[in-house]
Write an enzyme that holds these catalytic residues in place. Sequence first.
Site, PDB file in Angstrom:
ATOM      1  N   ASP A  74       9.153  63.820 -13.659  1.00 49.78           N
ATOM      2  CA  ASP A  74       9.972  64.813 -14.352  1.00 49.78           C
ATOM      3  C   ASP A  74      11.378  64.263 -14.511  1.00 49.78           C
ATOM      4  O   ASP A  74      11.827  63.436 -13.706  1.00 49.78           O
ATOM      5  CB  ASP A  74      10.029  66.118 -13.549  1.00 49.78           C
ATOM      6  N   ASP A  89       5.324  68.982 -20.030  1.00 53.25           N
ATOM      7  CA  ASP A  89       5.551  70.383 -19.665  1.00 53.25           C
ATOM      8  C   ASP A  89       6.055  71.178 -20.865  1.00 53.25           C
ATOM      9  O   ASP A  89       5.634  72.319 -21.099  1.00 53.25           O
ATOM     10  CB  ASP A  89       6.573  70.486 -18.532  1.00 53.25           C
TER      11      ASP A  89
END
Length: 157
Positions: free
Chosen positions: A111, A129
């Site tokens: 991330d 995401d």
Amino acid sequence: MRYYILTLIIVFLDQLTKWTVTRSMDLYESIEVIPGFLSITSHRNSGAAWGILEGQMWLFYIVTVIVIGVLIYYMNLYKDSYPGLMIGFAFILGGAIGNFIDRILFQEVIDFIDVYIFNYDFPIFNIADSALTVGVVLFIVFMLIDEMKNKGKKFNG
């Protein structure tokens, strides 16, 4: 076929951005892009959204394989109709595959998009995401529009 191309573009962009972050930044290093709003922060997540179910890789493998299978089934079933739904499915599929690649290769998800919204530090996320979120929103919007169309047909005779 064009929806699978969209899926591949999403997977490519997701993996390219993750590769760039891991090659050019140390873990937890952060680069402020827009002061007080957006940073690029190298982060890892061995769970799902917001770190829930951390370390439960076997569960993510099973769920992701099922989701990918169901999406491919429905994308093939509706390939000649419902473009809004198909775009939503392509985004969800691209996001699922992008994070699945990370889980298989690294047993965690890379991330890096770190956003502050009204002084709230939103959980760090990635392109996959974002694609999942956009895909789910498109799916819901399509279903609501379809439901309104069908209700109109029932009432109008």
